[in-house]
Design a protein around this motif. Structure first.
Motif, PDB file in Angstrom:
ATOM      1  N   ARG A   1       3.096  -0.221  -4.489  1.00 44.80           N
ATOM      2  CA  ARG A   1       2.675   0.417  -5.729  1.00 44.80           C
ATOM      3  C   ARG A   1       1.981   1.713  -5.434  1.00 44.80           C
ATOM      4  O   ARG A   1       1.449   1.928  -4.353  1.00 44.80           O
ATOM      5  N   SER A   2       1.971   2.560  -6.379  1.00 45.79           N
ATOM      6  CA  SER A   2       1.240   3.822  -6.231  1.00 45.79           C
ATOM      7  C   SER A   2      -0.225   3.589  -6.494  1.00 45.79           C
ATOM      8  O   SER A   2      -0.617   2.973  -7.475  1.00 45.79           O
ATOM      9  N   THR A   3      -1.050   4.077  -5.570  1.00 42.74           N
ATOM     10  CA  THR A   3      -2.485   3.896  -5.754  1.00 42.74           C
ATOM     11  C   THR A   3      -3.201   5.245  -5.850  1.00 42.74           C
ATOM     12  O   THR A   3      -4.391   5.337  -5.685  1.00 42.74           O
TER      13      THR A   3
ATOM     14  N   PHE B   1       4.433  11.801   0.553  1.00 42.78           N
ATOM     15  CA  PHE B   1       5.266  10.661   0.175  1.00 42.78           C
ATOM     16  C   PHE B   1       5.022  10.257  -1.278  1.00 42.78           C
ATOM     17  O   PHE B   1       3.891  10.307  -1.769  1.00 42.78           O
ATOM     18  N   ALA B   2       6.104   9.824  -1.935  1.00 40.39           N
ATOM     19  CA  ALA B   2       5.990   9.213  -3.258  1.00 40.39           C
ATOM     20  C   ALA B   2       6.014   7.697  -3.087  1.00 40.39           C
ATOM     21  O   ALA B   2       6.453   7.185  -2.056  1.00 40.39           O
ATOM     22  N   ALA B   3       5.555   6.969  -4.089  1.00 38.06           N
ATOM     23  CA  ALA B   3       5.625   5.507  -4.034  1.00 38.06           C
ATOM     24  C   ALA B   3       7.076   5.075  -4.054  1.00 38.06           C
ATOM     25  O   ALA B   3       7.865   5.580  -4.851  1.00 38.06           O
TER      26      ALA B   3
ATOM     27  N   VAL C   1       0.839  -1.194   0.000  1.00 39.66           N
ATOM     28  CA  VAL C   1       0.000   0.000   0.000  1.00 39.66           C
ATOM     29  C   VAL C   1       0.874   1.245   0.000  1.00 39.66           C
ATOM     30  O   VAL C   1       1.936   1.265   0.634  1.00 39.66           O
ATOM     31  N   HIS C   2       0.451   2.259  -0.707  1.00 41.51           N
ATOM     32  CA  HIS C   2       1.189   3.515  -0.754  1.00 41.51           C
ATOM     33  C   HIS C   2       1.413   4.024   0.675  1.00 41.51           C
ATOM     34  O   HIS C   2       0.475   4.097   1.469  1.00 41.51           O
ATOM     35  N   PRO C   3       2.657   4.383   1.030  1.00 39.13           N
ATOM     36  CA  PRO C   3       2.944   4.759   2.420  1.00 39.13           C
ATOM     37  C   PRO C   3       2.199   5.986   2.914  1.00 39.13           C
ATOM     38  O   PRO C   3       1.983   6.136   4.116  1.00 39.13           O
ATOM     39  N   ARG C   4       1.781   6.863   1.992  1.00 41.74           N
ATOM     40  CA  ARG C   4       1.094   8.067   2.473  1.00 41.74           C
ATOM     41  C   ARG C   4      -0.247   7.733   3.129  1.00 41.74           C
ATOM     42  O   ARG C   4      -0.666   8.414   4.070  1.00 41.74           O
ATOM     43  N   TYR C   5      -0.908   6.660   2.662  1.00 43.48           N
ATOM     44  CA  TYR C   5      -2.209   6.332   3.232  1.00 43.48           C
ATOM     45  C   TYR C   5      -2.086   5.721   4.623  1.00 43.48           C
ATOM     46  O   TYR C   5      -2.849   6.043   5.533  1.00 43.48           O
ATOM     47  N   VAL C   6      -1.110   4.832   4.780  1.00 45.78           N
ATOM     48  CA  VAL C   6      -0.920   4.177   6.070  1.00 45.78           C
ATOM     49  C   VAL C   6      -0.466   5.187   7.123  1.00 45.78           C
ATOM     50  O   VAL C   6      -1.062   5.323   8.189  1.00 45.78           O
ATOM     51  N   THR C   7       0.613   5.906   6.820  1.00 44.06           N
ATOM     52  CA  THR C   7       1.154   6.841   7.801  1.00 44.06           C
ATOM     53  C   THR C   7       0.235   8.043   8.016  1.00 44.06           C
ATOM     54  O   THR C   7       0.149   8.563   9.133  1.00 44.06           O
TER      55      THR C   7
END
Length: 511
Positions: free
Chosen positions: A508-510, A500-502, A355-361
């Motif tokens: 992967r980038s979502t 954050f970028a993928a 999952v793209h890190p920006r969503y989790v963090t």
């Protein structure tokens, strides 16, 4: 000789230390799993991170036993964090030059001996000095853990390893106050340090047995950079923490608090300029920050380290001085927070590579910010226990989505030869956040206590560390107001992780 030590010999020639032991060039490497080394390092890392927050729950006991003020006892934590943060960048380079295993074991020995000294002290001044030595030991250990992970795990498995490392940091910061409460109640405050001695000995044996000897690289040490960063950090932190004590005026002679803070900022600015113009080998290779995720992760880790260091002091003081809880009872308030952080660490870790890190963090930072606003409003003398526990539990849930994903995202794109420098920078910025959090919360608690009309000395408090009932309301209000600095800082971290970028390898980038 252990079976891990022949491994580097087959990898020395091609700079292949970054390859996992299971895929080394020689036959022996294929028989070696990197996980035993990781678990050995995690034990030591867990211990030094616990010591970042374990003092918070013991604060009233230390105040009473050593006849110290709140600000003096906060320095017991700040001194440790400052001594931890300042040299951590150069100790990462020491690992590259002399071997991460050797530097890690040396640091663990220093940390363990200093822990014994902390428990044997009889004055707050001596305790602060022992904590400085303890922090120096911790600064030798931490960069080596991250650097070894980067070098012995391949990129496609590094996310899982960094997830464990990052989760260890988060869980340790939550477990620290809980363990401290149990030890203070069952034995005495000195045992929050004595407990490190057997753990340190076990950790030393495990590291000797399981951590491989990795290839070393020659480095020139940027002593001017070390001096500029150390002086700047000391002046800035001392000025912030002691400002209220000196009424933001003169400390001694012509030296004033504003002048110290300004000088700290100037020295740190000169440090950055020197890093840019130092063409030999700067302490911080600024090329690291060309990676977008590494730069943003360093901003975010400052915010979350600030928060978790700062939040413990007002929460534990409220629980013990207003609610009348023992250290263990106060620490038990944190159990749901720690449990949720531990339980959710594994499922969150499984998302890191997908999952793209920006969503989790991003979800983690938003959750922790909301939970701490809720907690600040709940700190009243009449609050039910669940009203305190519920926001703390939500804090734990949010933190599970921050520590591990942040560490994995910071290091995912780093080349193996950047392991020492990158881990040094990341750990230094985390400790900078913790130092500033410790200093800032001391200032804010002092100022909010005064603003709410209180001028008492907690070391003279009644009945087992409790306060007179007449001051319950204003003291609770002061602690709740102090907590609000944490969600304000978390908004900075949230803004960073949303950019954050993928990663180049992995999620992967979502969107």
């Amino acid at each position: 000789m252990t079976r891990t030590e022949p491994t580097p010999a087959g990898r020395r020639s091609a700079g292949a230390a970054a390859a996992p032991p299971s895929t080394g060039d020689d036959g022996s490497a294929e028989e070696t799993s990197p996980w035993p080394a990781l678990w050995a390092l995690v034990l030591g890392f867990f211990m030094i991170m616990v010591d970042s927050t374990i003092v918070t729950v013991a604060t009233p006991a230390i105040i009473e036993d050593l006849r110290a003020g709140v600000n003096e006892v906060v320095w017991v934590t700040s001194a440790y964090l400052l001594a931890y943060a300042v040299p951590v960048m150069i100790t990462g380079r020491l690992g590259d030059r002399f071997g991460p295993k050797r530097i890690y074991l040396s640091g663990l020995a220093v940390f363990t001996v200093a822990s014994l000294a902390c428990g044997l002290t009889t004055t707050v001044g001596a305790l602060v000095v022992a904590r400085v030595v303890q922090g120096l030991g911790a600064s030798m250990m931490t960069p080596q853990t991250m650097a070894v992970i980067t070098r012995i795990f391949p990129p496609d498995r590094r996310g899982q390893a960094m997830a464990l490392w990052g989760a260890t940091a988060g869980v340790a910061l939550l477990v620290g106050p809980l363990l401290g409460g149990i030890l203070v109640d069952a034995l005495s405050w000195e045992w929050i340090f004595f407990v490190n001695v057997p753990v340190g000995l076990i950790g030393f044996w495990l590291a000797m047995r399981n951590v491989p000897r990795l290839p070393t690289h020659q480095h020139r040490f940027d002593w001017l950079g070390v001096a500029l960063s150390g002086v700047g950090m000391f002046l800035l932190v001392f000025g912030i923490q002691e400002g209220h004590q000196y009424d933001w005026g003169t400390v001694t002679g012509w030296v004033s608090v504003p002048l110290m803070i300004a000088a700290g900022v100037v020295f740190l600015g000169l440090f950055v300029v020197w890093q840019h113009y130092n063409r030999r080998e700067p302490l911080i290779p600024l090329s690291l920050f060309t990676d977008r995720n590494f730069s943003l992760a360093n901003i975010a880790i400052i915010a979350i380290a600030f928060t978790f260091t700062a939040m413990g002091f007002p929460t534990m003081l409220y629980a013990q001085l207003v609610r009348g809880y023992s250290p263990t009872q106060a620490a038990l308030l944190l159990v749901p927070m720690a449990l949720l952080s531990i339980v959710l660490a594994r499922p969150v870790g499984s998302l890191i590579d997908r999952v793209h890190p920006r969503y989790v963090t991003g979800a983690g930072f938003a959750t922790v910010a909301v939970s701490l606003v809720w907690l600040s409003l709940a700190l009243t003398p009449e609050a039910a226990v669940w009203e305190i526990v519920a926001p703390l539990a939500l804090t734990g849930a949010g933190s599970a989505a921050i520590w591990a994903p942040l560490a994995a995202t910071a290091t995912r794109n780093l080349a193996p030869q950047q392991a020492g420098a990158g881990s040094g920078v990341y750990n230094a910025t985390r400790q900078v956040g913790a130092v500033i959090g410790s200093a800032a919360i001391a200032v804010l608690m002092d100022s909010r206590i005064a603003a709410n009309g209180l001028s008492f000395d907690p070391s003279q408090s009644s009945g087992g560390g409790g306060l007179p009932p007449a001051v319950y309301d204003p003291f609770s209000t002061a602690m709740g107001q102090s907590l609000l600095i944490a969600p304000a800082v978390l908004l900075v971290g949230l803004a960073a992780v949303l950019c954050f970028a993928a990663p180049r390898n992995g999620a992967r980038s979502t969107g």
